[in-house]
Write a protein that holds these residues in place. Structure first.
Motif, PDB file in Angstrom:
ATOM      1  N   ALA A   1      13.911  26.491 -42.043  1.00  0.00           N
ATOM      2  CA  ALA A   1      14.798  25.927 -43.068  1.00  0.00           C
ATOM      3  C   ALA A   1      15.881  26.925 -43.465  1.00  0.00           C
ATOM      4  O   ALA A   1      17.037  26.543 -43.668  1.00  0.00           O
ATOM      5  CB  ALA A   1      13.981  25.513 -44.293  1.00  0.00           C
ATOM      6  N   LEU A   2      15.522  28.198 -43.542  1.00  0.00           N
ATOM      7  CA  LEU A   2      16.506  29.228 -43.878  1.00  0.00           C
ATOM      8  C   LEU A   2      17.546  29.362 -42.771  1.00  0.00           C
ATOM      9  O   LEU A   2      18.748  29.492 -43.042  1.00  0.00           O
ATOM     10  CB  LEU A   2      15.806  30.562 -44.133  1.00  0.00           C
ATOM     11  N   GLY A   3      17.097  29.318 -41.526  1.00  0.00           N
ATOM     12  CA  GLY A   3      18.037  29.384 -40.404  1.00  0.00           C
ATOM     13  C   GLY A   3      18.970  28.196 -40.364  1.00  0.00           C
ATOM     14  O   GLY A   3      20.179  28.338 -40.111  1.00  0.00           O
ATOM     15  N   ILE A   4      18.460  27.019 -40.631  1.00  0.00           N
ATOM     16  CA  ILE A   4      19.299  25.825 -40.652  1.00  0.00           C
ATOM     17  C   ILE A   4      20.305  25.897 -41.794  1.00  0.00           C
ATOM     18  O   ILE A   4      21.471  25.525 -41.638  1.00  0.00           O
ATOM     19  CB  ILE A   4      18.437  24.558 -40.740  1.00  0.00           C
ATOM     20  N   ALA A   5      19.876  26.419 -42.943  1.00  0.00           N
ATOM     21  CA  ALA A   5      20.794  26.571 -44.073  1.00  0.00           C
ATOM     22  C   ALA A   5      21.918  27.547 -43.728  1.00  0.00           C
ATOM     23  O   ALA A   5      23.080  27.308 -44.075  1.00  0.00           O
ATOM     24  CB  ALA A   5      20.041  27.051 -45.306  1.00  0.00           C
ATOM     25  N   ALA A   6      21.583  28.628 -43.027  1.00  0.00           N
ATOM     26  CA  ALA A   6      22.608  29.595 -42.639  1.00  0.00           C
ATOM     27  C   ALA A   6      23.612  28.971 -41.668  1.00  0.00           C
ATOM     28  O   ALA A   6      24.823  29.175 -41.792  1.00  0.00           O
ATOM     29  CB  ALA A   6      21.956  30.821 -42.004  1.00  0.00           C
ATOM     30  N   VAL A   7      23.115  28.198 -40.720  1.00  0.00           N
ATOM     31  CA  VAL A   7      24.009  27.542 -39.767  1.00  0.00           C
ATOM     32  C   VAL A   7      24.907  26.548 -40.481  1.00  0.00           C
ATOM     33  O   VAL A   7      26.116  26.499 -40.227  1.00  0.00           O
ATOM     34  CB  VAL A   7      23.192  26.852 -38.651  1.00  0.00           C
ATOM     35  N   GLU A   8      24.357  25.767 -41.391  1.00  0.00           N
ATOM     36  CA  GLU A   8      25.168  24.780 -42.103  1.00  0.00           C
ATOM     37  C   GLU A   8      26.202  25.443 -43.004  1.00  0.00           C
ATOM     38  O   GLU A   8      27.321  24.958 -43.144  1.00  0.00           O
ATOM     39  CB  GLU A   8      24.275  23.861 -42.926  1.00  0.00           C
ATOM     40  N   PHE A   9      25.835  26.579 -43.592  1.00  0.00           N
ATOM     41  CA  PHE A   9      26.782  27.282 -44.455  1.00  0.00           C
ATOM     42  C   PHE A   9      27.901  27.915 -43.630  1.00  0.00           C
ATOM     43  O   PHE A   9      29.074  27.831 -43.987  1.00  0.00           O
ATOM     44  CB  PHE A   9      26.047  28.354 -45.265  1.00  0.00           C
ATOM     45  N   LEU A  10      27.538  28.563 -42.518  1.00  0.00           N
ATOM     46  CA  LEU A  10      28.542  29.237 -41.695  1.00  0.00           C
ATOM     47  C   LEU A  10      29.423  28.263 -40.924  1.00  0.00           C
ATOM     48  O   LEU A  10      30.558  28.586 -40.586  1.00  0.00           O
ATOM     49  CB  LEU A  10      27.856  30.198 -40.717  1.00  0.00           C
ATOM     50  N   ARG A  11      28.913  27.087 -40.651  1.00  0.00           N
ATOM     51  CA  ARG A  11      29.681  26.088 -39.926  1.00  0.00           C
ATOM     52  C   ARG A  11      30.839  25.559 -40.765  1.00  0.00           C
ATOM     53  O   ARG A  11      31.839  25.091 -40.256  1.00  0.00           O
ATOM     54  CB  ARG A  11      28.765  24.953 -39.499  1.00  0.00           C
ATOM     55  N   GLY A  12      30.698  25.671 -42.075  1.00  0.00           N
ATOM     56  CA  GLY A  12      31.776  25.237 -42.951  1.00  0.00           C
ATOM     57  C   GLY A  12      31.759  23.771 -43.281  1.00  0.00           C
ATOM     58  O   GLY A  12      32.740  23.235 -43.770  1.00  0.00           O
ATOM     59  N   GLY A  13      30.675  23.127 -43.036  1.00  0.00           N
ATOM     60  CA  GLY A  13      30.569  21.700 -43.334  1.00  0.00           C
ATOM     61  C   GLY A  13      30.199  21.473 -44.789  1.00  0.00           C
ATOM     62  O   GLY A  13      30.614  22.208 -45.692  1.00  0.00           O
ATOM     63  N   ASP A  14      29.403  20.477 -45.003  1.00  0.00           N
ATOM     64  CA  ASP A  14      28.966  20.095 -46.337  1.00  0.00           C
ATOM     65  C   ASP A  14      27.951  21.114 -46.860  1.00  0.00           C
ATOM     66  O   ASP A  14      26.905  21.335 -46.252  1.00  0.00           O
ATOM     67  CB  ASP A  14      28.347  18.701 -46.287  1.00  0.00           C
ATOM     68  N   HIS A  15      28.268  21.740 -47.971  1.00  0.00           N
ATOM     69  CA  HIS A  15      27.384  22.781 -48.516  1.00  0.00           C
ATOM     70  C   HIS A  15      26.179  22.190 -49.244  1.00  0.00           C
ATOM     71  O   HIS A  15      25.260  22.920 -49.592  1.00  0.00           O
ATOM     72  CB  HIS A  15      28.163  23.710 -49.444  1.00  0.00           C
TER      73      HIS A  15
ATOM     74  N   ALA B   1      23.265  22.690 -46.955  1.00  0.00           N
ATOM     75  CA  ALA B   1      22.814  24.089 -46.955  1.00  0.00           C
ATOM     76  C   ALA B   1      22.018  24.391 -48.216  1.00  0.00           C
ATOM     77  O   ALA B   1      20.982  25.068 -48.158  1.00  0.00           O
ATOM     78  CB  ALA B   1      24.010  25.031 -46.842  1.00  0.00           C
ATOM     79  N   ALA B   2      22.462  23.885 -49.349  1.00  0.00           N
ATOM     80  CA  ALA B   2      21.729  24.103 -50.600  1.00  0.00           C
ATOM     81  C   ALA B   2      20.366  23.425 -50.559  1.00  0.00           C
ATOM     82  O   ALA B   2      19.369  23.987 -51.032  1.00  0.00           O
ATOM     83  CB  ALA B   2      22.547  23.582 -51.780  1.00  0.00           C
ATOM     84  N   ARG B   3      20.304  22.239 -49.970  1.00  0.00           N
ATOM     85  CA  ARG B   3      19.023  21.539 -49.848  1.00  0.00           C
ATOM     86  C   ARG B   3      18.057  22.338 -48.979  1.00  0.00           C
ATOM     87  O   ARG B   3      16.892  22.502 -49.312  1.00  0.00           O
ATOM     88  CB  ARG B   3      19.248  20.158 -49.244  1.00  0.00           C
ATOM     89  N   ASP B   4      18.547  22.867 -47.862  1.00  0.00           N
ATOM     90  CA  ASP B   4      17.669  23.623 -46.981  1.00  0.00           C
ATOM     91  C   ASP B   4      17.264  24.963 -47.592  1.00  0.00           C
ATOM     92  O   ASP B   4      16.154  25.438 -47.353  1.00  0.00           O
ATOM     93  CB  ASP B   4      18.332  23.832 -45.623  1.00  0.00           C
ATOM     94  N   LEU B   5      18.129  25.564 -48.381  1.00  0.00           N
ATOM     95  CA  LEU B   5      17.731  26.779 -49.112  1.00  0.00           C
ATOM     96  C   LEU B   5      16.643  26.461 -50.128  1.00  0.00           C
ATOM     97  O   LEU B   5      15.709  27.243 -50.312  1.00  0.00           O
ATOM     98  CB  LEU B   5      18.935  27.401 -49.814  1.00  0.00           C
ATOM     99  N   ARG B   6      16.762  25.320 -50.763  1.00  0.00           N
ATOM    100  CA  ARG B   6      15.723  24.896 -51.705  1.00  0.00           C
ATOM    101  C   ARG B   6      14.396  24.668 -50.986  1.00  0.00           C
ATOM    102  O   ARG B   6      13.339  25.073 -51.460  1.00  0.00           O
ATOM    103  CB  ARG B   6      16.176  23.630 -52.439  1.00  0.00           C
ATOM    104  N   TYR B   7      14.454  24.052 -49.808  1.00  0.00           N
ATOM    105  CA  TYR B   7      13.231  23.835 -49.027  1.00  0.00           C
ATOM    106  C   TYR B   7      12.607  25.167 -48.617  1.00  0.00           C
ATOM    107  O   TYR B   7      11.389  25.321 -48.670  1.00  0.00           O
ATOM    108  CB  TYR B   7      13.519  23.007 -47.783  1.00  0.00           C
TER     109      TYR B   7
END
Length: 160
Positions: free
Chosen positions: A29-43, A46-52
């Motif tokens: 979940a942390l890795g997916i959050a990092a990818v979503e944050f760095l990709r520049g898409g919908d944050h 990323a916040a949901r995956d950080l929460r998970y």
């Protein structure tokens, strides 16, 4: 036989039993959050995956301490009547099987009940029951087969 330090050894085994099936999902979940944050898409994703990841990590620690405490308490009580290592292993297996659903709940909450994590956590249940059985005599202090349970934290080996 003494129960001296049994709680610490029980908590170590509980953290092992909780961490092995749940921490990989937190890392994912942390890795997916990092990818979503760095990709520049919908944050929001990323916040949901950080929460998970936080739920999985914190829940695993709480479940591990709870499981280890219950395992230790039950084994110390049983060690008054059962003096053989195989008897303590049976008690440890029973207690390990009874407390493992705490990890199942943590993984269900931290992954929104996704099928793959739940199935793999369910398959880890008998394995972690065997881990509890294998370490039962060491938790109580009857044996010292597993050095990582009896080693003191913060001590260093003498330098030759």
């Amino acid at each position: 036989m003494t129960g001296q330090g049994a709680l610490g050894r029980g908590v170590r085994v509980g953290l092992l039993m909780a961490g092995v099936p749940a921490i990989p999902w937190a890392a994912l979940a942390l890795g997916i959050a990092a990818v979503e944050f760095l990709r520049g898409g919908d944050h929001d994703f990323a916040a949901r995956d950080l929460r998970y990841a936080g739920l999985l990590t914190g829940g695993t620690l709480v479940a591990g301490v709870l499981m280890g405490s219950i395992l230790c308490g039950g084994l110390v009580l049983a060690s008054r009547a059962v003096t053989r290592a195989w008897g303590l292993s049976l008690v440890g297996a029973l207690l390990g099987a009874l407390v493992f659903p705490a990890v199942f709940v943590v993984v269900a909450v931290g992954t929104d009940a996704a099928y793959a994590p739940l199935v793999l956590t369910f398959l880890a249940w008998p394995v972690m029951t065997l881990v509890a059985a294998a370490h039962s005599a060491d938790i109580v202090g009857l044996t010292r087969r597993h050095a990582w349970l009896t080693a003191r934290l913060g001590t260093r080996a003498p330098v030759a």
